[in-house]
Design a protein around this motif. Sequence first.
Motif, mmCIF file in Angstrom:
data_model
loop_
_atom_site.group_PDB
_atom_site.id
_atom_site.type_symbol
_atom_site.label_atom_id
_atom_site.label_comp_id
_atom_site.label_asym_id
_atom_site.label_seq_id
_atom_site.Cartn_x
_atom_site.Cartn_y
_atom_site.Cartn_z
ATOM 1 N N ALA A 47 75.605 60.272 23.300
ATOM 2 C CA ALA A 47 75.675 61.533 24.038
ATOM 3 C C ALA A 47 76.172 61.310 25.462
ATOM 4 N N VAL A 48 75.621 60.305 26.128
ATOM 5 C CA VAL A 48 76.028 60.019 27.507
ATOM 6 C C VAL A 48 77.493 59.567 27.549
ATOM 7 N N GLY A 49 77.898 58.758 26.559
ATOM 8 C CA GLY A 49 79.301 58.349 26.492
ATOM 9 C C GLY A 49 80.228 59.535 26.324
ATOM 10 N N ALA A 50 79.815 60.489 25.485
ATOM 11 C CA ALA A 50 80.628 61.702 25.309
ATOM 12 C C ALA A 50 80.693 62.495 26.605
ATOM 13 N N GLY A 51 79.550 62.599 27.300
ATOM 14 C CA GLY A 51 79.527 63.299 28.582
ATOM 15 C C GLY A 51 80.391 62.611 29.626
ATOM 16 N N ALA A 52 80.362 61.282 29.621
ATOM 17 C CA ALA A 52 81.202 60.514 30.543
ATOM 18 C C ALA A 52 82.679 60.803 30.289
ATOM 19 N N LEU A 56 85.372 62.338 33.018
ATOM 20 C CA LEU A 56 86.660 61.706 33.325
ATOM 21 C C LEU A 56 87.821 62.655 33.015
ATOM 22 N N ASN A 57 87.672 63.423 31.937
ATOM 23 C CA ASN A 57 88.686 64.420 31.587
ATOM 24 C C ASN A 57 88.814 65.471 32.682
ATOM 25 N N MET A 58 87.672 65.956 33.195
ATOM 26 C CA MET A 58 87.717 66.970 34.251
ATOM 27 C C MET A 58 88.270 66.392 35.554
ATOM 28 N N TRP A 59 87.987 65.123 35.821
ATOM 29 C CA TRP A 59 88.538 64.481 37.015
ATOM 30 C C TRP A 59 90.063 64.456 36.950
ATOM 31 N N TYR A 60 90.601 64.016 35.825
ATOM 32 C CA TYR A 60 92.057 63.860 35.728
ATOM 33 C C TYR A 60 92.757 65.209 35.594
ATOM 34 N N ASP A 61 92.101 66.156 34.927
ATOM 35 C CA ASP A 61 92.736 67.448 34.633
ATOM 36 C C ASP A 61 92.418 68.525 35.668
ATOM 37 N N ALA A 62 91.917 68.144 36.829
ATOM 38 C CA ALA A 62 91.528 69.144 37.827
ATOM 39 C C ALA A 62 92.690 70.056 38.205
ATOM 40 N N ALA A 86 83.304 62.971 40.689
ATOM 41 C CA ALA A 86 83.406 63.094 39.237
ATOM 42 C C ALA A 86 83.861 61.784 38.607
ATOM 43 N N LEU A 87 84.819 61.113 39.245
ATOM 44 C CA LEU A 87 85.295 59.830 38.730
ATOM 45 C C LEU A 87 84.188 58.787 38.747
ATOM 46 N N ALA A 88 83.469 58.684 39.859
ATOM 47 C CA ALA A 88 82.376 57.714 39.958
ATOM 48 C C ALA A 88 81.284 58.018 38.941
ATOM 49 N N PHE A 119 89.832 56.130 24.452
ATOM 50 C CA PHE A 119 90.804 56.935 23.702
ATOM 51 C C PHE A 119 90.853 58.357 24.258
ATOM 52 N N TYR A 120 89.685 58.939 24.539
ATOM 53 C CA TYR A 120 89.654 60.315 25.020
ATOM 54 C C TYR A 120 90.155 60.411 26.459
ATOM 55 N N ALA A 121 89.673 59.502 27.319
ATOM 56 C CA ALA A 121 89.991 59.600 28.741
ATOM 57 C C ALA A 121 91.407 59.140 29.079
ATOM 58 N N VAL A 122 91.869 58.106 28.388
ATOM 59 C CA VAL A 122 93.170 57.538 28.726
ATOM 60 C C VAL A 122 94.258 57.986 27.751
#
Length: 293
Positions: A47-52, A56-62, A86-88, A119-122
């Motif tokens: 769950a925490v990995g999915a939240g992370a 990261l998605n919101m950080w890059y897609d701001a 958000a990145l940290a 895979f999701y973030a990068v």
Amino acid sequence: MGSVGDYVALLKPRVMSLVIFTAFVGMMLAPGTLHPVLAAVALLCIAVGAGASGALNMWYDADIDRVMSRTAKRPIPAGKVTPEEALAFGMTLSIGSVVILGLLVNWFAGAFLAFTIFFYAVVYTMWLKRSTPQNIVIGGAAGAFPPMIGWAAVTGDVSLESFVLFLIIFMWTPPHFWALALFKKGDYETAGVPMLPVVAGETSTRHQILVYSLLLAPIGVAPFLLGYASIAYGVASAALGVAFVWLAYDVWRKRDGDVARKATLRLFKYSISYLFLLFALLFVESIAGRIMG
């Protein structure tokens, strides 16, 4: 300084709830046992990995989120959390969830979780989403991995059965998100995201939704065909699949005006119920099997 609620929003809790549920079903269906405390740890780490990944998605897609009505109120575009925060936050949760899962459960599951976050973030967020209309098709693998990670937490390995769970979500993702993309096409055009309706047009998207729905329906029945779900699941999953195909066909044939928008929204809403009900049926059968066995 963002509030607790703002940081929770960064985790994409609605997406996280689906990840938790499908991962838990994967754990329940896996052969063997895992101590309840370790099972809880594994589920929490997934769950925490999915939240992370969400953070990261919101950080890059701001930049995209700021111009889309559906995402403009997210914490970063709303100015409640800075991109650096958000990145940290995302990186800390990513590393922590992977290390704890590896140390306390098994390193195969930990490595699988690390690959899923990457895979999701990068692969999806930084590359596919902005470069190809097939972003959802390929990137959808990230959302389909959780039941396999749950299975791996119990067994230390993966199998055909766990791959079928992955395949159900993987094939479900395109018609689900393309229905949303049809409904929110203007948002994606404004943001410059090459979603299929923007690049290939609405007619082509409707064709693809119907094709993927036709492929999804028999895959949804596969757990019964492979012998690890009952005939009751087989009948129910077949009926759910027929309904999915019918709604996809309705989207395919209704192409103009408000009628088309309503058909698209019906499919989008039903697709959520479809996936939940399939995994709920598998969960109930796994519980019944453990009680009777």
